[in-house]
Write a protein that holds these residues in place. Structure first.
Motif, short mmCIF file in Angstrom:
data_model
loop_
_atom_site.label_atom_id
_atom_site.label_comp_id
_atom_site.label_asym_id
_atom_site.label_seq_id
_atom_site.Cartn_x
_atom_site.Cartn_y
_atom_site.Cartn_z
N ALA A 190 0.84 -1.21 0.00
CA ALA A 190 0.00 0.00 0.00
C ALA A 190 0.87 1.25 0.00
O ALA A 190 0.51 2.25 -0.64
CB ALA A 190 -0.91 0.00 1.23
N TYR A 191 2.01 1.21 0.69
CA TYR A 191 2.87 2.39 0.74
C TYR A 191 3.53 2.63 -0.62
O TYR A 191 3.67 3.75 -1.07
CB TYR A 191 3.94 2.24 1.81
CG TYR A 191 3.37 2.09 3.19
CD1 TYR A 191 2.32 2.90 3.61
CD2 TYR A 191 3.85 1.14 4.07
CE1 TYR A 191 1.79 2.77 4.87
CE2 TYR A 191 3.32 1.00 5.34
CZ TYR A 191 2.29 1.82 5.73
OH TYR A 191 1.75 1.69 6.98
N GLU A 193 2.33 1.73 -3.51
CA GLU A 193 1.30 2.22 -4.43
C GLU A 193 0.99 3.68 -4.15
O GLU A 193 0.84 4.48 -5.09
CB GLU A 193 0.02 1.40 -4.26
CG GLU A 193 0.19 -0.03 -4.68
CD GLU A 193 -1.09 -0.58 -5.25
OE1 GLU A 193 -2.15 -0.27 -4.67
OE2 GLU A 193 -1.04 -1.28 -6.27
N ALA A 194 0.88 4.03 -2.86
CA ALA A 194 0.57 5.43 -2.53
C ALA A 194 1.65 6.34 -3.09
O ALA A 194 1.35 7.40 -3.65
CB ALA A 194 0.46 5.58 -1.02
N GLY A 195 2.90 5.93 -2.95
CA GLY A 195 4.00 6.75 -3.45
C GLY A 195 3.96 6.88 -4.96
O GLY A 195 4.09 7.98 -5.51
N LEU A 196 3.76 5.77 -5.62
CA LEU A 196 3.72 5.79 -7.09
C LEU A 196 2.54 6.63 -7.58
O LEU A 196 2.66 7.41 -8.51
CB LEU A 196 3.62 4.37 -7.64
CG LEU A 196 4.86 3.51 -7.39
CD1 LEU A 196 4.58 2.05 -7.71
CD2 LEU A 196 6.02 4.01 -8.22
N ALA A 197 1.38 6.49 -6.89
CA ALA A 197 0.20 7.22 -7.32
C ALA A 197 0.36 8.72 -7.11
O ALA A 197 -0.33 9.51 -7.71
CB ALA A 197 -1.03 6.72 -6.56
N LEU A 198 1.30 9.11 -6.21
CA LEU A 198 1.56 10.53 -5.99
C LEU A 198 2.42 11.12 -7.09
O LEU A 198 2.67 12.32 -7.10
CB LEU A 198 2.30 10.71 -4.67
CG LEU A 198 1.52 11.06 -3.44
CD1 LEU A 198 2.48 11.22 -2.27
CD2 LEU A 198 0.75 12.33 -3.64
N GLY A 199 2.90 10.28 -7.98
CA GLY A 199 3.76 10.77 -9.04
C GLY A 199 5.23 10.76 -8.65
O GLY A 199 6.04 11.48 -9.22
N LEU A 200 5.60 9.94 -7.66
CA LEU A 200 7.00 9.80 -7.33
C LEU A 200 7.64 8.80 -8.28
O LEU A 200 6.98 7.90 -8.78
CB LEU A 200 7.17 9.30 -5.89
CG LEU A 200 6.46 10.08 -4.80
CD1 LEU A 200 6.86 9.56 -3.44
CD2 LEU A 200 6.78 11.56 -4.91
N ARG A 201 8.93 9.00 -8.51
CA ARG A 201 9.64 8.04 -9.36
C ARG A 201 9.95 6.80 -8.55
O ARG A 201 9.99 6.83 -7.33
CB ARG A 201 10.92 8.66 -9.91
CG ARG A 201 10.60 9.84 -10.78
CD ARG A 201 11.73 10.37 -11.58
NE ARG A 201 11.23 11.49 -12.36
CZ ARG A 201 10.59 11.37 -13.53
NH1 ARG A 201 10.43 10.17 -14.06
NH2 ARG A 201 10.12 12.42 -14.16
N ARG A 202 10.17 5.73 -9.29
CA ARG A 202 10.41 4.44 -8.66
C ARG A 202 11.53 4.50 -7.62
O ARG A 202 11.39 4.03 -6.50
CB ARG A 202 10.78 3.45 -9.78
CG ARG A 202 10.65 2.02 -9.44
CD ARG A 202 9.31 1.49 -9.86
NE ARG A 202 9.20 0.11 -9.45
CZ ARG A 202 9.36 -0.92 -10.27
NH1 ARG A 202 9.58 -0.71 -11.54
NH2 ARG A 202 9.25 -2.15 -9.83
N GLN A 204 12.63 7.10 -6.05
CA GLN A 204 12.21 7.92 -4.91
C GLN A 204 11.36 7.11 -3.95
O GLN A 204 11.50 7.21 -2.74
CB GLN A 204 11.43 9.13 -5.40
CG GLN A 204 12.26 10.13 -6.17
CD GLN A 204 11.43 11.28 -6.70
OE1 GLN A 204 10.30 11.09 -7.14
NE2 GLN A 204 11.98 12.48 -6.66
N ILE A 209 10.45 5.94 0.82
CA ILE A 209 9.31 5.30 1.46
C ILE A 209 9.65 3.87 1.89
O ILE A 209 9.58 3.54 3.07
CB ILE A 209 8.10 5.32 0.51
CG1 ILE A 209 7.69 6.78 0.31
CG2 ILE A 209 6.95 4.52 1.10
CD1 ILE A 209 6.74 7.01 -0.79
#
Ligand SMILES: Nc1ncnc2c1ncn2[C@@H]1O[C@H](COP(=O)(O)OP(=O)(O)OP(=O)(O)O)[C@@H](O)[C@H]1O
Ligand SMILES: [Mg+2]
Lengths: 303, 275
Positions: A190-191, A193-202, A204, A209
């Motif tokens: 979930a963390y 996915e949340a990071g990726l959905a925020l537009g963070l790069r892999r 990052q 996270i």
């Protein structure tokens, strides 16, 4: 005609039946209680069997080496052969340097490898890396000594702290890789996915996270691996080699506690035997201290 | 839905005035969207236009493809091994699956809130809200502070956390954590917000709070809300789409769909005959 007991005959006293059941229940209760007690005693015995070697080692080392564990022992260099006194200061510092060096080299490699196994690559590559790490974990430590001897020592034409640290790091890398992989796997997706959905790069997401969430676990793994190699003797025999004086730099043979203990223990001098015990006590204390730090870290994690 | 207009929480200036001219054009234009997991087709050609500045509800029984649909809208399927997406999706006119498009930029325009609140456990409330901006390269402290307050106000969380911005995000209650996740998504000023059953793990009071928040936000953002709670869709969505087994059965204004569905399957679902 003898009256046969008829099982299908309805029992006249339902009251009595109930008390029968109760009695059967209480019988079961006793059996359960006895079994319970039996297993309790068994597990206490098992615990004693596990703990007693540790206690024995401690008591034994304390009684054999405790009296020799003096300030001189901790702060002085070994005396020339034949003289009594002196200490293992260079070996204690040498061990710390070798283990730090090995940690410095193996942590980035092991952690990156663990990340790689979890986050990147296709399934077959990942399985291959994991399998390799498992095989490497099983390689006898003296093999690493030989490998580094032929790669580094022969080429540099000298035994060195560098070679010793490298040999130790080869043991640490697969250990760190596997624990890193395990703790990263524990980070809920979930963390991620949340990071990726925020537009963070892999990268990052992994750095800020996932690694941040798993950092205690990673650190615990690194420390455990360090504690494991702190006592390794075989891979240092023909890499760090040992030194009776301070090593001026990493390209010189370097003293290490396990090596010094080994040399002193097989020597014919009683004074050296005494010091070997003291050295063993210091080494054990060192490893014990690391384990306590690990425990503290692991405890903090669960809170 | 107009009841919320007097809500004191809505004290923040609209974040995207520039979006007004686009009010008429749809946020998402979706044409013939298919999604496969391995060889199994899960969405079978969905076409619909998701209006901007409204709440669009997606309802349907469990497993009908609501989450799959949402995740196609921000290209999250790229992280699922074996997932394949086909069809055309345009976000305010831009084809999001165009090979030249950067999925990172897309995801900054399309925020997402998940079923289970997931504030980052190592970060404080403030860090949680600002992580998206920070890692996108915003360094200006004033701007960050401004955005922090703006996002938390929009998520109706500011008054509850303004005195403990440095406390861990995981210290908040379940409902507060979910609002924190909404603030985190809003801080990067997305144009669309995807919400995948954001209330299904919350108690009725927290649910009511989030639902009223969704209605407020729906006037400024385009929101796609997947839910299997019909009442929730009825209370919050302006328009509702009914999905069944990977197909769009019916799409229309929530009122019309709930009171006078044109499809028999919709009616059956609404009256509880299956699902
Ligand atoms: N990663 C995946 N791999 C394979 N199959 C998947 C995957 N994710 C979803 N599916 C399948 O796709 C179908 C649709 O799933 P989806 O999660 O979109 O349903 P949903 O409508 O969101 O359901 P729910 O209301 O339970 O959340 C399900 O049958 C599910 O088994
Ligand atoms: Mg779902």
């Amino acid at each position: 005609m003898s009256p046969q007991p008829n099982p299908s005959h309805p029992k006249p006293h339902s009251q009595k039946e109930a008390s029968n059941e109760e009695r059967a229940d209480s019988r079961h209760f006793w059996i359960r209680k006895v079994v319970d007690r039996f297993f309790q005693i068994l597990s206490i015995l098992a615990a004693i069997v596990v703990i007693s070697p540790l206690l024995l080692v401690f008591v034994f080392l304390l009684s054999s080496g405790g009296s020799s564990l003096t300030w001189d022992f901790l702060t002085q260099l070994p005396k020339p052969v034949g003289e009594t006194g002196g200490g293992m200061a260079n070996a204690i510092v040498g061990s710390c340097i070798l283990v730090s060096l090995a940690t410095l080299v193996s942590t980035p490699v092991g952690v990156l490898g663990g990340i790689c196994v979890c986050e990147y690559g296709d399934a077959r590559l990942r399985a291959a890396i994991r399998f390799t790490a498992d095989v490497l974990n099983g390689v006898p430590s003296i093999i690493w000594g030989i490998v580094v001897y032929s790669w580094v020592v022969l080429r540099m034409k000298t035994f060195s702290g560098l070679a010793g640290g490298l040999a130790l790091s080869f043991i640490m890398i697969p250990l760190i890789l596997r624990t890193t992989e395990d703790v990263i796997r524990l980070v809920p997706s979930a963390y991620r996915e949340a990071g990726l959905a925020l537009g963070l790069r892999r990268g990052q997401v992994i750095l800020h996270i996932i690694l941040a969430t798993a950092r205690r676990g990673v650190l615990t793994g690194v420390l455990l691996a360090a504690a494991r190699v702190a006592g390794e003797t075989a891979p240092l025999l023909f890499t760090a080699f040992g030194n009776r004086v301070w090593a001026a730099h990493l390209q010189e043979p370097m003293a290490a506690l396990p090596l010094q203990i080994f040399t002193y223990a097989i020597s014919p001098y009683p004074d050296w035997h005494r010091q070997a015990w003291a050295g063993a006590l210091v080494l054990l204390a060192l490893v014990f201290f690391m384990s306590i730090v690990v425990r503290a870290l692991a405890k903090g994690k669960s809170q | 839905m107009s009841a919320s207009a007097s809500d004191p929480k809505r004290a923040v200036p609209a974040s995207s005035e520039g979006a007004d001219p686009q009010k008429q054009s749809p946020a998402f234009q979706i044409e013939d969207l298919h999604v496969w997991f391995g060889s199994r087709a899960v969405l079978h050609g969905i076409s619909l236009n998701i209006p901007s500045h409204q709440v669009t509800g997606i309802i349907g029984p469990s497993g009908c493809g609501k989450s799959t649909f949402l995740r196609a809208l921000n290209r999250m399927h790229e992280f699922t091994p074996g997932a394949r997406v086909q069809g055309r999706i345009r976000l305010f006119g831009d084809d999001i699956y165009e090979s030249s498009g950067d999925p990172i930029l897309l995801r900054r325009r399309v925020g997402m809130v998940f079923q289970k609140s997931n504030p980052f456990p190592t970060m404080s409330i403030q860090e949680n809200v600002l992580i998206g901006l920070r890692l996108a390269g915003t360094r200006n402290r004033e701007l960050l502070e401004e955005r922090l307050e703006e996002a938390l106000r929009m998520a109706a969380l500011w008054s509850e956390v303004k005195d403990r911005l440095h406390a861990p995000g995981t210290e908040l209650s379940g409902g507060q954590q979910q609002r924190l996740c909404i603030a985190r998504a809003l801080a990067v000023r997305p144009e669309v917000l995807l919400m995948d059953e954001p209330c299904s793990a919350l108690d009725p009071i927290a649910t009511a709070q989030i639902e009223s928040l969704i209605r407020d936000l729906g006037q400024r953002y385009s929101i796609v809300l997947a839910t299997h709670n019909l009442q929730e869709a009825g209370r919050t969505a302006d328009r509702t789409a009914f999905f069944l087994e990977g197909r769009l059965i019916e799409f229309g204004s929530t009122k019309k769909l709930f009171t006078n569905p044109s499809q028999k399957q919709t009616e059956d679902y609404l009256t509880g005959r299956f699902g």
